[in-house]
Design a protein around this motif. Structure first.
Motif, mmCIF file in Angstrom:
data_model
loop_
_atom_site.group_PDB
_atom_site.id
_atom_site.type_symbol
_atom_site.label_atom_id
_atom_site.label_comp_id
_atom_site.label_asym_id
_atom_site.label_seq_id
_atom_site.Cartn_x
_atom_site.Cartn_y
_atom_site.Cartn_z
ATOM 1 N N LEU A 1 0.831 -1.199 0.000
ATOM 2 C CA LEU A 1 0.000 0.000 0.000
ATOM 3 C C LEU A 1 0.870 1.256 0.000
ATOM 4 C CD1 LEU A 1 -3.033 0.642 0.071
ATOM 5 C CD2 LEU A 1 -2.831 0.870 2.558
ATOM 6 N N VAL A 2 0.570 2.183 -0.911
ATOM 7 C CA VAL A 2 1.302 3.436 -1.045
ATOM 8 C C VAL A 2 0.462 4.617 -0.585
ATOM 9 C CG1 VAL A 2 2.388 5.040 -2.687
ATOM 10 C CG2 VAL A 2 2.722 2.574 -2.939
ATOM 11 N N ASP A 3 -0.832 4.578 -0.872
ATOM 12 C CA ASP A 3 -1.716 5.709 -0.591
ATOM 13 C C ASP A 3 -2.991 5.196 0.056
ATOM 14 O OD1 ASP A 3 -3.347 7.980 -0.635
ATOM 15 O OD2 ASP A 3 -2.525 8.679 -2.521
ATOM 16 N N LEU A 4 -3.269 5.650 1.290
ATOM 17 C CA LEU A 4 -4.494 5.268 2.000
ATOM 18 C C LEU A 4 -5.275 6.525 2.340
ATOM 19 C CD1 LEU A 4 -6.384 3.291 3.464
ATOM 20 C CD2 LEU A 4 -4.914 3.509 5.470
ATOM 21 N N LYS A 5 -6.498 6.606 1.826
ATOM 22 C CA LYS A 5 -7.354 7.759 2.063
ATOM 23 C C LYS A 5 -8.653 7.295 2.687
ATOM 24 C CE LYS A 5 -7.490 11.042 -0.971
ATOM 25 N NZ LYS A 5 -7.779 11.827 -2.208
ATOM 26 N N VAL A 6 -8.933 7.760 3.898
ATOM 27 C CA VAL A 6 -10.166 7.457 4.617
ATOM 28 C C VAL A 6 -10.757 8.796 5.054
ATOM 29 C CG1 VAL A 6 -11.239 6.213 6.526
ATOM 30 C CG2 VAL A 6 -9.178 5.290 5.438
ATOM 31 N N GLN A 7 -11.871 9.198 4.428
ATOM 32 C CA GLN A 7 -12.446 10.516 4.683
ATOM 33 C C GLN A 7 -13.959 10.439 4.869
ATOM 34 O OE1 GLN A 7 -10.849 12.396 1.015
ATOM 35 N NE2 GLN A 7 -9.907 13.893 2.371
ATOM 36 N N LEU A 8 -14.474 11.381 5.684
ATOM 37 C CA LEU A 8 -15.921 11.567 5.851
ATOM 38 C C LEU A 8 -16.618 10.290 6.306
ATOM 39 C CD1 LEU A 8 -16.508 13.682 2.620
ATOM 40 C CD2 LEU A 8 -16.510 14.538 4.973
ATOM 41 N N CYS A 9 -15.913 9.495 7.094
ATOM 42 C CA CYS A 9 -16.516 8.290 7.682
ATOM 43 C C CYS A 9 -17.065 8.688 9.049
ATOM 44 C CB CYS A 9 -15.489 7.167 7.790
ATOM 45 S SG CYS A 9 -14.869 6.613 6.182
ATOM 46 N N GLY A 10 -18.349 8.933 9.107
ATOM 47 C CA GLY A 10 -18.960 9.559 10.274
ATOM 48 C C GLY A 10 -18.913 8.759 11.549
ATOM 49 N N SER A 11 -18.679 7.443 11.477
ATOM 50 C CA SER A 11 -18.657 6.602 12.675
ATOM 51 C C SER A 11 -17.257 6.138 13.055
ATOM 52 C CB SER A 11 -19.555 5.369 12.465
ATOM 53 O OG SER A 11 -20.884 5.749 12.184
ATOM 54 N N LEU A 12 -16.262 6.488 12.264
ATOM 55 C CA LEU A 12 -14.901 6.041 12.523
ATOM 56 C C LEU A 12 -14.348 6.733 13.766
ATOM 57 C CD1 LEU A 12 -12.451 4.393 11.567
ATOM 58 C CD2 LEU A 12 -11.751 6.406 10.226
ATOM 59 N N LYS A 13 -13.916 5.920 14.754
ATOM 60 C CA LYS A 13 -13.443 6.470 16.016
ATOM 61 C C LYS A 13 -12.000 6.109 16.338
ATOM 62 C CE LYS A 13 -18.022 6.699 18.139
ATOM 63 N NZ LYS A 13 -18.861 6.356 19.308
ATOM 64 N N GLU A 14 -11.477 5.077 15.699
ATOM 65 C CA GLU A 14 -10.137 4.621 16.072
ATOM 66 C C GLU A 14 -9.390 4.100 14.839
ATOM 67 O OE1 GLU A 14 -8.007 1.347 19.044
ATOM 68 O OE2 GLU A 14 -10.153 1.823 19.256
ATOM 69 N N VAL A 15 -8.124 4.510 14.725
ATOM 70 C CA VAL A 15 -7.257 4.017 13.659
ATOM 71 C C VAL A 15 -5.905 3.656 14.267
ATOM 72 C CG1 VAL A 15 -6.001 4.560 11.536
ATOM 73 C CG2 VAL A 15 -8.353 5.365 11.836
ATOM 74 N N THR A 16 -5.493 2.419 14.039
ATOM 75 C CA THR A 16 -4.163 1.964 14.449
ATOM 76 C C THR A 16 -3.449 1.451 13.215
ATOM 77 O OG1 THR A 16 -4.981 1.311 16.641
ATOM 78 C CG2 THR A 16 -2.858 0.411 15.937
ATOM 79 N N VAL A 17 -2.274 2.001 12.957
ATOM 80 C CA VAL A 17 -1.527 1.644 11.762
ATOM 81 C C VAL A 17 -0.265 0.899 12.163
ATOM 82 C CG1 VAL A 17 -0.418 2.483 9.670
ATOM 83 C CG2 VAL A 17 -2.404 3.680 10.590
ATOM 84 N N ASN B 1 1.462 8.208 1.681
ATOM 85 C CA ASN B 1 0.450 9.203 2.009
ATOM 86 C C ASN B 1 -0.655 8.573 2.854
ATOM 87 O OD1 ASN B 1 -0.850 11.855 1.694
ATOM 88 N ND2 ASN B 1 -2.362 10.727 0.503
ATOM 89 N N LEU B 2 -0.899 9.136 4.038
ATOM 90 C CA LEU B 2 -1.976 8.660 4.919
ATOM 91 C C LEU B 2 -2.926 9.821 5.155
ATOM 92 C CD1 LEU B 2 -3.304 6.552 6.686
ATOM 93 C CD2 LEU B 2 -1.681 7.123 8.507
ATOM 94 N N GLU B 3 -4.113 9.723 4.579
ATOM 95 C CA GLU B 3 -5.113 10.793 4.589
ATOM 96 C C GLU B 3 -6.306 10.351 5.428
ATOM 97 O OE1 GLU B 3 -6.900 14.201 3.959
ATOM 98 O OE2 GLU B 3 -5.350 13.892 2.433
ATOM 99 N N LEU B 4 -6.450 10.984 6.615
ATOM 100 C CA LEU B 4 -7.548 10.636 7.525
ATOM 101 C C LEU B 4 -8.385 11.866 7.855
ATOM 102 C CD1 LEU B 4 -5.557 8.327 9.993
ATOM 103 C CD2 LEU B 4 -7.082 7.593 8.157
ATOM 104 N N SER B 5 -8.411 12.845 7.009
ATOM 105 C CA SER B 5 -9.074 14.111 7.303
ATOM 106 C C SER B 5 -10.594 13.991 7.261
ATOM 107 C CB SER B 5 -8.626 15.188 6.310
ATOM 108 O OG SER B 5 -8.993 14.821 4.996
ATOM 109 N N SER B 6 -11.246 14.904 7.985
ATOM 110 C CA SER B 6 -12.709 15.066 7.970
ATOM 111 C C SER B 6 -13.455 13.872 8.554
ATOM 112 C CB SER B 6 -13.204 15.347 6.544
ATOM 113 O OG SER B 6 -12.587 16.499 6.014
ATOM 114 N N ASN B 7 -12.805 13.073 9.371
ATOM 115 C CA ASN B 7 -13.489 12.043 10.158
ATOM 116 C C ASN B 7 -13.740 12.633 11.540
ATOM 117 O OD1 ASN B 7 -13.316 9.847 8.140
ATOM 118 N ND2 ASN B 7 -11.120 9.995 8.509
#
Length: 464
Positions: free
Chosen positions: A58-74, A82-88
């Protein structure tokens, strides 16, 4: 749903549509080791992301506007860039548990995280950009972030930080560590910040615009006290009236024989005491002082009833230096200031470039709001003579015993305001040029600079 049957497993890129966000990804994704890009947009069924080791490429991971997302562990993703987690907006827990050697960009803008752990920061050795804009619950950023040697952009704007000093006051600059890139720190609209203390490394650019409660910046206090002699290359102090009033008061106490008692003069005296390197700063102020070597009003601009006009306004100056003039510890300061009425009559009026003897000394090649003139503020640019001489020499020219200066601004007029009187359509404000010299050689130089005239270099009319 047999998810694996609906996606080609040999693809290196996949965009997962919102409708699949409420469905289990199933075993199909577990075998997709060749995936390089994953996008999860508005997947409201996703609440937690905890294991991405199944995607080693994986080179590019984009997770956006996921209204129920509360936890991310990488975990360990050695190829992720590129790790894009904006607007959650519900994302409150973020953790990195393994080396991320390739990660360059991390975006957590608009999330609910409260802090970044030092352990997570330690895994981001090659990080270049960190965006924490509008993380309203963010209260702590570890000072270890400044130990990231390749970090060039740190965005903390619109964060509700209690004080900036509490985060970094315990840090000390490490002269044995080499940092490879200039660092830009953005704390714009951090309304609770009252002090910006010393950073653990040199800051190339600082945007503290609209930090209305800001009272102290250690960098500027150190310059005033003689502990430092270099400004940040770029500094935006828009709206920092408390800070600038405090600085002006302190300058007036320490420096005698200032030409007038205005805050602008005191602040210019502080900034222009840094003679060795170039810099640009915007700060509150309503005029260019009379002691400036040469200054001029902006004057009228071309205007039409039917179209918008875009072009360059060029102010020309001539500087003649005596044959025995010593260039060391001296330079040129360029100033500009726009009055309030101008803001509404023009789409923009901003600094564009400076030419000396036909050689470009400074120019803006991208859209940059830092160089846009704002009413009630002074824009100052300083360049030392040793830099000017080097640039001229690179073009095969000698030191500038005669300087022909073109001070250029870009403008765009708005046809909607043609109904205003000619006086009100005129651009209100002024610009100026000053020869900066050490105090013991005479700070306020007269007779060297002469304004020639101004010219309009008009481009094609536009209907924008």
């Amino acid at each position: 749903m047999d998810f694996s049957s609906r996606l080609p497993l040999t693809r290196s890129e996949i965009v997962i549509p919102p409708i699949l966000g409420t469905s289990p990804l199933g075993k199909g994704l577990q075998i997709m080791e060749n995936l390089k890009i994953i996008e999860l947009i508005s997947c409201n069924g996703v609440t937690k992301i905890s294991d991405l080791s199944r995607f080693p490429n994986l080179v590019d991971l984009k997770v956006q506007l996921c209204g129920s997302l509360k936890e991310v562990t990488v975990g360990v993703l050695k190829n992720l860039v590129n790790l894009e987690l904006s607007s959650n907006r519900e994302l409150s827990k973020f953790k990195i548990v393994g080396e991320m050697e390739s990660l360059k960009r991390l975006n957590l803008q608009g999330t609910a995280i409260k802090e970044l752990s030092s352990s997570s920061i330690g895994y981001l050795k090659n990080l270049v950009e960190l965006n924490l804009q509008a993380c309203k619950k963010l209260t702590h950023v570890p000072g270890t972030i400044f130990e990231l040697q390749h970090l060039q952009h740190l965005d903390l704007s619109w964060c509700e930080l209690v004080t900036f000093s509490e985060m970094y006051s315990s840090n000390r600059r490490n002269s044995h560590v080499k940092y490879y890139g200039p660092l830009f720190v953005n704390v714009r609209r951090c309304n609770s910040v009252v002090e910006i203390s010393e950073f653990a490394r040199e800051i190339d650019s600082l945007n503290a615009g609209s930090c209305y409660a800001l009272r102290r910046v250690s960098k500027l206090s150190n310059i005033l006290e003689g502990k430092e002699s270099n400004m940040c290359r770029r500094m935006n102090l828009f709206g920092c009236r408390i800070l600038c009033s405090n600085l002006a008061r302190d300058v007036s106490k320490l420096k005698e024989n200032l030409p007038d008692s205005s805050e602008v003069t005191a602040l210019l005296s502080l900034f222009l005491s840094c003679l060795q390197s170039g810099f640009e700063v915007t700060f509150p102020g309503n005029d260019i002082p009379e002691w400036f070597t040469c200054r001029t009003g902006f004057g009228p601009l071309p205007w039409s009833r039917d179209v918008n006009y875009r072009g360059l306004r060029v102010y020309k100056f001539r500087i003649e230096f005596p044959g025995n003039f010593k260039w060391e510890n001296k330079g040129l300061a360029f100033c500009a200031q726009a009055d309030k009425d101008s803001q509404y009559h023009f789409r923009h009026f901003k600094f564009h470039s400076i030419y000396i003897n036909g050689v470009c000394i400074e120019s803006i090649i991208w859209e940059d709001t830092w160089f846009r003139l704002v009413f009630g503020h002074v824009w100052l640019y300083y360049i030392p003579f040793h830099t000017i001489i080097r640039l001229l020499r690179e073009s095969g020219l000698p030191p500038p015993s005669l300087c022909l200066v073109d001070f250029q601004f870009e403008y765009q007029t708005l046809q909607n305001y043609y109904w205003l009187s000619e006086t009100r359509r005129a651009l209100m404000g002024s610009c100026g040029l000053h020869v900066v010299m050490p105090d013991d050689e005479g700070v306020f130089v007269n007779g060297l600079v002469h304004q020639r005239e101004y010219e309009n270099h008009q481009q094609e009319p536009t209907t924008v």
